[in-house]
Enzyme design. Structure first.
Site, PDB file in Angstrom:
ATOM      1  N   ARG A  60       1.078  -1.193  -0.128  1.00 44.12           N
ATOM      2  CA  ARG A  60       0.264   0.296   0.132  1.00 44.12           C
ATOM      3  C   ARG A  60       0.782   1.305   0.027  1.00 44.12           C
ATOM      4  O   ARG A  60       0.630   2.265  -0.587  1.00 44.12           O
ATOM      5  CB  ARG A  60      -1.405   0.057   1.098  1.00 44.12           C
ATOM      6  CG  ARG A  60      -2.584  -0.612   0.828  1.00 44.12           C
ATOM      7  CD  ARG A  60      -2.707  -1.626   2.279  1.00 44.12           C
ATOM      8  NE  ARG A  60      -2.235  -2.876   2.729  1.00 44.12           N
ATOM      9  CZ  ARG A  60      -1.771  -2.536   3.742  1.00 44.12           C
ATOM     10  NH1 ARG A  60      -3.215  -2.452   5.296  1.00 44.12           N
ATOM     11  NH2 ARG A  60      -1.449  -4.303   4.317  1.00 44.12           N
ATOM     12  N   GLU A  97       4.587 -11.100  12.902  1.00 45.92           N
ATOM     13  CA  GLU A  97       3.826 -11.818  14.136  1.00 45.92           C
ATOM     14  C   GLU A  97       4.861 -13.291  13.988  1.00 45.92           C
ATOM     15  O   GLU A  97       5.203 -13.696  15.545  1.00 45.92           O
ATOM     16  CB  GLU A  97       2.855 -11.490  13.929  1.00 45.92           C
ATOM     17  CG  GLU A  97       1.573 -11.206  15.426  1.00 45.92           C
ATOM     18  CD  GLU A  97      -0.099 -11.573  15.021  1.00 45.92           C
ATOM     19  OE1 GLU A  97      -0.212 -10.873  14.101  1.00 45.92           O
ATOM     20  OE2 GLU A  97      -0.521 -12.128  15.786  1.00 45.92           O
TER      21      GLU A  97
HETATM   22  O1  LIG Z   1       4.664  -1.770  11.193  1.00 43.70           O
HETATM   23  P1  LIG Z   1       4.553  -3.447  11.131  1.00 43.70           P
HETATM   24  O2  LIG Z   1       4.721  -3.797  11.968  1.00 43.70           O
HETATM   25  O3  LIG Z   1       5.809  -3.672  10.341  1.00 43.70           O
HETATM   26  O4  LIG Z   1       3.439  -3.245  10.158  1.00 43.70           O
HETATM   27  C1  LIG Z   1       2.942  -2.280   9.192  1.00 43.70           C
HETATM   28  C2  LIG Z   1       3.275  -3.142   7.148  1.00 43.70           C
HETATM   29  O5  LIG Z   1       2.218  -4.197   7.318  1.00 43.70           O
HETATM   30  C3  LIG Z   1       1.172  -3.931   6.702  1.00 43.70           C
HETATM   31  O6  LIG Z   1       1.745  -4.635   4.994  1.00 43.70           O
HETATM   32  P2  LIG Z   1       1.280  -6.388   5.592  1.00 43.70           P
HETATM   33  O7  LIG Z   1       3.237  -6.452   5.590  1.00 43.70           O
HETATM   34  O8  LIG Z   1       0.277  -6.857   5.558  1.00 43.70           O
HETATM   35  O9  LIG Z   1       1.952  -6.034   3.844  1.00 43.70           O
HETATM   36  P3  LIG Z   1       1.064  -5.927   2.382  1.00 43.70           P
HETATM   37  O10 LIG Z   1       0.770  -4.551   2.203  1.00 43.70           O
HETATM   38  O11 LIG Z   1       2.027  -6.335   1.028  1.00 43.70           O
HETATM   39  O12 LIG Z   1      -0.290  -6.993   2.772  1.00 43.70           O
HETATM   40  C4  LIG Z   1       1.145  -2.504   6.515  1.00 43.70           C
HETATM   41  O13 LIG Z   1       0.989  -2.165   4.840  1.00 43.70           O
HETATM   42  C5  LIG Z   1       3.199  -2.227   6.550  1.00 43.70           C
HETATM   43  O14 LIG Z   1       3.997  -2.933   5.968  1.00 43.70           O
HETATM   44  N1  LIG Z   2      -4.756  -3.183  12.710  1.00 41.20           N
HETATM   45  C1  LIG Z   2      -3.675  -3.572  11.261  1.00 41.20           C
HETATM   46  N2  LIG Z   2      -4.493  -3.098  10.657  1.00 41.20           N
HETATM   47  C2  LIG Z   2      -3.975  -2.786   8.972  1.00 41.20           C
HETATM   48  N3  LIG Z   2      -2.600  -2.958   8.614  1.00 41.20           N
HETATM   49  C3  LIG Z   2      -2.329  -3.582   9.048  1.00 41.20           C
HETATM   50  N4  LIG Z   2      -0.824  -4.031   9.261  1.00 41.20           N
HETATM   51  C4  LIG Z   2      -0.221  -4.775  10.313  1.00 41.20           C
HETATM   52  N5  LIG Z   2      -1.210  -4.035  12.127  1.00 41.20           N
HETATM   53  C5  LIG Z   2      -2.363  -4.104  10.924  1.00 41.20           C
END
Ligand SMILES: O=P(O)(O)OC[C@H]1O[C@H](OP(=O)(O)OP(=O)(O)O)[C@H](O)[C@@H]1O
Ligand SMILES: Nc1ncnc2[nH]cnc12
Length: 177
Positions: A60, A97
């Protein structure tokens, strides 16, 4: 009353796991007024500063980072999950996680001394952003700011990045997980 960025974000209960309140920014991105407001507010603190590149975190962060780079008239650099970039890369692992993940950037994406703005949709534990910062710094560039739409302060990401000396900017916060 005029809607704020936070008002456009939808919460999905129990996604992707039971007990998680997923902060869904697709509803913000889908709204023309919401998306413009969000991009304008993300880049506002950096207007007038030297920014050479905007780096976005997959996935995103690409949507936001591309729009911010366009507005600032800079280039855009994607920081991608492992195995997606076609050229020579450097890699950085980080903790999720459950288990570990790896992000990568092209090794010629930034030049030493360049000033980089890091952009993503959401800051949770800060693990993803920290990995992105480490990649940028390993290329000799400098992170001048980290801009997010959402901060989840209970997960500690802001404190983690600030402890690294980062300037963190978030448009809204949601308490709880
Ligand atoms: O601060 P953190 O604990 O590292 O989490 C934040 C990250 O998690 C989500 O991405 P995700 O890893 O779900 O990947 P995606 O955008 O490809 O779905 C979000 O868009 C951040 O990049
Ligand atoms: N609660 C949350 N909602 C959306 N994206 C996330 N990435 C990690 N935690 C999240």
């Amino acid at each position: 009353m005029r809607k704020t960025v936070k008002d456009y974000i939808r919460t999905i209960v129990d996604f992707p796991h039971e007990g998680i309140l997923f902060r869904d920014v697709t509803t913000l991105f889908a709204d023309p007024r919401g998306f413009r407001m969000c991009v304008d507010q993300l880049l506002a603190p950096y207007a007038g500063l030297r920014i050479d590149k905007v780096a976005g975190l997959e996935a995103r962060g690409f949507i936001l980072g591309g729009a911010v780079a366009h507005q600032l008239s800079t280039g855009f650099i994607p920081i991608r999950k492992k195995g997606k970039l076609p050229g020579a890369t450097i890699s950085q692992s980080y903790t999720l996680e459950y288990g570990e993940a790896v992000v990568e950037v092209h090794d010629d994406a930034m030049q030493p001394g360049e000033k980089v703005l890091l952009v993503d949709d959401l800051l949770a534990t800060g693990g993803t952003a920290e990995a992105g910062i480490r990649l940028i710094e390993r290329l000799g560039a400098q992170v001048v700011g980290c801009a997010f739409v959402v901060d989840l302060p209970d997960l500690g990401g802001r404190k983690r990045l600030e402890a690294m000396g980062m300037e963190v900017h978030a448009l809204c916060a949601f308490e709880g997980l």
